[in-house]
Write an enzyme that holds these catalytic residues in place. Structure first.
Site, short mmCIF file in Angstrom:
data_model
loop_
_atom_site.label_atom_id
_atom_site.label_comp_id
_atom_site.label_asym_id
_atom_site.label_seq_id
_atom_site.Cartn_x
_atom_site.Cartn_y
_atom_site.Cartn_z
CE LYS A 180 45.00 18.16 -0.90
NZ LYS A 180 44.49 17.20 0.05
CG ASP A 206 46.63 14.78 1.48
OD1 ASP A 206 46.01 15.32 0.56
OD2 ASP A 206 46.64 15.24 2.64
CE LYS A 261 46.75 18.30 3.08
NZ LYS A 261 45.94 17.44 3.93
N1 HSE Z 1 42.26 14.25 2.16
C1 HSE Z 1 42.77 15.38 2.85
C2 HSE Z 1 42.98 15.02 4.30
C3 HSE Z 1 41.82 16.52 2.70
O1 HSE Z 1 42.42 14.02 4.74
O2 HSE Z 1 43.70 15.73 5.01
C4 HSE Z 1 42.35 17.84 3.16
O3 HSE Z 1 43.52 18.21 2.49
#
Ligand code: HSE
Length: 336
Positions: A124, A219, A223
């Protein structure tokens, strides 16, 4: 014949090698995808290069027995030199994500695209920090850049949005976009402690090398920012996204919510408002009767609200070594 280079041979990279090894004949027969793996480089394990094709069986045995390439002839050089020695035509980039700098993946992707080598990545960092630059380099150098695995691992959300929904206007996207936190919350609902659940998520390969980005919500925010760029063409810096992770969600809160008929989920969303896009990541109490409440473990689920189709919900793996390896595989096949 396609020559595949792999950068990053951790959980996801190793899973890709396993799939390629198991399915080599099937991929040739069913998709006309004829390949050899000519380079594998990993910060911890070392680098092996053979333009005539590496012996995947031997390499996988070495990884499974010693977590290294010990006993195999190693090659040294800069990343660009290694790509050239390997005669790579495709790069699968699966090094650990650095959400701030995108490195080392960013350099790997630049080096490959600038040589006209097609690239797929599950990383990412580079896609988030240098989306325009990398796409421009790909165009200018006649190379392809794919990144299906950066959101929902191998569950094909990006393809569905980019191809399957062409012409429909997206009004809202909302759901669970981080596998690690959903896994932790599901385990805590069943009585596990936060540290134990996080340790299990890490051992199963769901969490990032540095899991703070998962549990603090960044995270999922990255996204969302990638989705905002891909779907709406908007640059929304991650720092401008309202982001709350699960670090303040205690077992007591989960129990209280459960007693009242709610499940705590980390929800990420983008809405199109008259004044622009609104993006958020935050824990929410979801009634048991709502479909998102029953999404457990590392599964992700996202509902896309559109004009022509109304609501479409995609549910599938959001993390995992083989599941993310599948994203790389799908991209590799599509770039042949
Ligand atoms: N660490 C990320 C999650 C991995 O747990 O969604 C997938 O992008």
């Amino acid at each position: 014949m396609h020559n595949i280079a792999l950068a990053g041979c951790g959980n996801v990279g190793t899973a890709l090698l396993e799939i390629l090894h198991e399915k080599q004949t099937e991929l040739k027969d069913n998709y006309g995808f004829d390949f050899k793996v000519t380079m594998i480089t990993d910060l911890m394990k070392g680098t092996v290069v053979d333009p005539s094709g590496l012996d995947l069986g031997r390499i996988l045995d070495a990884i499974h027995s010693s977590r290294s390439f010990d006993g195999l002839p190693q090659t040294k050089g800069t990343f660009g030199e290694l790509l050239e020695k390997s005669h790579a035509t495709m790069l699968a980039e699966a090094t650990p994500t650095n959400l701030k700098t995108g490195e080392p993946g960013l350099t790997h992707i630049r080096e490959a695209l600038s040589r006209g080598i097609n690239v797929t990545t599950t990383n990412k960092g580079p896609i988030s920090v240098a989306f325009d630059e990398l796409n421009r380099t790909a165009r200018e150098c006649g190379a392809k850049l794919r990144y299906e695995g950066v959101v929902m691992s191998g569950t094909p959300l990006l393809r569905m949005l980019q191809d399957g929904m062409s012409g429909a206007s997206v009004k809202k996207i909302e759901g669970i976009l981080n596998g690690t936190t959903n896994f932790i919350l599901t385990k805590m609902e069943k009585g596990a402690t936060y540290p134990d659940a996080l340790e299990e998520a890490t051992s199963l390969g769901y969490a990032e090398a540095d899991p703070s980005g998962d549990v603090e919500g960044w995270d999922a925010a990255v996204k969302l920012s990638i989705l905002a760029k891909i779907i709406f063409g908007k640059d929304i810096p991650v720092s401008e996204i309202e982001c709350h992770g699960i670090t303040a969600v205690t077992q007591e809160k989960i129990k209280e919510a459960g007693d009242a008929g709610y499940s705590v989920k980390l929800i990420a969303g983008i809405s199109v408002l008259p004044q622009g896009l609104s993006l958020y990541v935050m824990p929410k109490e979801i009634p048991f009767s709502h479909p998102l409440a029953s999404i457990g473990g590392a599964t992700n689920a996202v509902t896309i609200t559109t004009d022509n189709l109304g609501e479409v919900t995609l549910i599938g793996p959001g993390a995992g070594r083989r599941e993310t390896g599948q994203a790389l595989l799908c991209d590799l096949i599509s770039m042949k």
